[in-house]
Every structure is written in C-alpha cells, then in structure tokens.
Write a protein that holds these residues in place. Sequence first.
Motif, mmCIF file in Angstrom:
data_model
loop_
_atom_site.group_PDB
_atom_site.id
_atom_site.type_symbol
_atom_site.label_atom_id
_atom_site.label_comp_id
_atom_site.label_asym_id
_atom_site.label_seq_id
_atom_site.Cartn_x
_atom_site.Cartn_y
_atom_site.Cartn_z
ATOM 1 N N TRP A 165 -2.664 -7.228 -6.259
ATOM 2 C CA TRP A 165 -3.512 -7.779 -5.402
ATOM 3 C C TRP A 165 -4.061 -9.037 -5.352
ATOM 4 O O TRP A 165 -4.341 -9.430 -4.314
ATOM 5 N N LEU A 209 0.737 -1.135 0.202
ATOM 6 C CA LEU A 209 0.074 0.021 0.027
ATOM 7 C C LEU A 209 1.025 1.162 -0.006
ATOM 8 O O LEU A 209 0.655 2.288 -0.572
ATOM 9 N N LEU A 237 -4.364 5.462 0.951
ATOM 10 C CA LEU A 237 -3.462 4.429 0.948
ATOM 11 C C LEU A 237 -2.439 4.269 2.098
ATOM 12 O O LEU A 237 -2.206 3.309 2.753
ATOM 13 N N ASN A 279 -8.378 -3.577 0.716
ATOM 14 C CA ASN A 279 -7.325 -3.254 -0.367
ATOM 15 C C ASN A 279 -7.658 -3.649 -1.600
ATOM 16 O O ASN A 279 -7.609 -2.850 -2.722
#
Length: 140
Positions: free
Chosen positions: A114, A34, A70, A86
Amino acid sequence: MTGPADQPRRDEPASAPPAADPWKSFRGVMAGTLILEAIVVLLALPVVGAVGGGLTAGSRWYLIGFAVLLFLMAGIQGKPWAFWANLAVQLVLIAGWLIYPAVGFMGLLFAGVWLLIGYLRHEVLRRQRLGLLPSQQRPQ
C-alpha cells in the motif's frame, strides 16, 4: 432508410475520443489489491490452525471478519478517503501478530504494497498537475 445525409462527410473532423480517466484504472488496482489481500488472509486460516496455537473462536472470527472487511472495502474505492482507509486497515492486520506472527508479517508485507500504491498515486497526481499524462497529450 439511411442516405447520404446520415453519413458523416469526409471533410468533417472526426470527434476525438473522450480522455481516459487515470483514476478509474487506479481504483481498479486498489480494489484488486484488496481482493487479493482478502484471499491471502483466508489462506492463513489453515496455517494458523496447523502451525500456530490452533484456531480459536477469536482467531477464526478475526481472520474471517477481516477478509469480509477487505471484500467490502473493495466496493468503496471511488471515495476520496478510500486510499487512507486502505492504509489504516493494514494496522489491524499488523495487530494480527498477537494471533500468529505470520499474520502480522502479512500485515507488514501488505502495508509495503500500500505504500508503493501510495507512491504511484502521488506520481499520477504530480504528472496530472503538470499535464504529462498520455491522455493529456495532444495528437500530432
């Protein structure tokens, strides 16, 4: 003063170190991802300003606000729903295609990252359930 009574005896078994928590390192990977994503989003500011239609107040606040989001999300990675949040926030970055296509492309790229992290999460869960993690093995 320490004496022989304070020293562990050699015939006593040494206490085993505590088992490693695989989720602690996994939370670190998610938080680090992140933070890196936030830096990349901030690096898009000069690109959008120079190549895109120019930075408007809306595009500037979108990119800076998203980067702040973030950074803040990096601090909540211990929550059970953090991974799904996320992944969901990547949709907001993909929507940045409306500002400049490269911003939307970054969203697609990080959505792929992700999804890979999601696969790794699934694999750790599977191996943990089967007792195959190195921290679950007995010393020989």
